[in-house]
Design a protein around this motif. Sequence first.
Motif, PDB file in Angstrom:
ATOM      1  N   TYR A   3       0.854  -1.183   0.000  1.00 19.06           N
ATOM      2  CA  TYR A   3       0.000   0.000   0.000  1.00 19.06           C
ATOM      3  C   TYR A   3       0.889   1.232   0.000  1.00 19.06           C
ATOM      4  N   ILE A   5       0.871   5.195   0.908  1.00 15.60           N
ATOM      5  CA  ILE A   5       0.121   6.128   1.747  1.00 15.60           C
ATOM      6  C   ILE A   5       0.680   7.519   1.528  1.00 15.60           C
ATOM      7  N   HIS A   6      -0.188   8.435   1.163  1.00 12.18           N
ATOM      8  CA  HIS A   6       0.141   9.848   1.143  1.00 12.18           C
ATOM      9  C   HIS A   6      -0.709  10.484   2.232  1.00 12.18           C
ATOM     10  N   GLU A  64      -5.882  -5.617   4.111  1.00 13.90           N
ATOM     11  CA  GLU A  64      -6.171  -4.199   4.266  1.00 13.90           C
ATOM     12  C   GLU A  64      -6.599  -3.902   5.704  1.00 13.90           C
ATOM     13  N   GLN A  68      -5.057  -1.048   8.050  1.00 12.13           N
ATOM     14  CA  GLN A  68      -5.893  -0.012   8.650  1.00 12.13           C
ATOM     15  C   GLN A  68      -5.774   0.009  10.174  1.00 12.13           C
ATOM     16  N   ASP A  86      -4.512   9.354   2.109  1.00 16.32           N
ATOM     17  CA  ASP A  86      -4.898   8.649   0.892  1.00 16.32           C
ATOM     18  C   ASP A  86      -4.119   7.339   0.845  1.00 16.32           C
ATOM     19  N   VAL A  87      -4.824   6.226   0.822  1.00 17.31           N
ATOM     20  CA  VAL A  87      -4.199   4.898   0.795  1.00 17.31           C
ATOM     21  C   VAL A  87      -4.640   4.193  -0.479  1.00 17.31           C
ATOM     22  N   LYS A  88      -3.666   3.660  -1.206  1.00 22.69           N
ATOM     23  CA  LYS A  88      -3.970   2.919  -2.428  1.00 22.69           C
ATOM     24  C   LYS A  88      -3.145   1.634  -2.454  1.00 22.69           C
ATOM     25  N   PRO A  89      -3.721   0.543  -2.964  1.00 21.11           N
ATOM     26  CA  PRO A  89      -2.910  -0.653  -3.226  1.00 21.11           C
ATOM     27  C   PRO A  89      -1.804  -0.274  -4.211  1.00 21.11           C
ATOM     28  N   PHE A  90      -0.677  -0.938  -4.086  1.00 19.80           N
ATOM     29  CA  PHE A  90       0.504  -0.570  -4.861  1.00 19.80           C
ATOM     30  C   PHE A  90       1.185  -1.831  -5.380  1.00 19.80           C
ATOM     31  N   ARG A  91       1.597  -1.800  -6.621  1.00 19.87           N
ATOM     32  CA  ARG A  91       2.377  -2.898  -7.188  1.00 19.87           C
ATOM     33  C   ARG A  91       3.722  -2.350  -7.622  1.00 19.87           C
TER      34      ARG A  91
END
Length: 95
Positions: A3, A5-6, A64, A68, A86-91
Amino acid sequence: MLYVIHAYDFTDAEALNRRMAVRPDHLEGVKKLKAGNNYVLGGALLNPEGQMFGSMMVVDFDTEEAMQQWLQNDPYVTGQVWEKIDVKPFRQAVV
């Protein structure tokens, strides 16, 4: 699962003071994440003047929900440092 995170700090007059007050606890938590292989990389976001105004992290959690749970207990959340997260899955690209 990775993930990204910004997280952006509050902008009130005391925001930087709150950040600096809980920063040692936040960094201690990051050390624990690293020891548990949950920390990939991270650091402070800087404005053009070089002042911290947020953070970026890449973390690795099995679910997740686990991510969290960690995030909601981070001192930058509980200490009201981060206002918007802002949390997004990341590859990660393998090159």
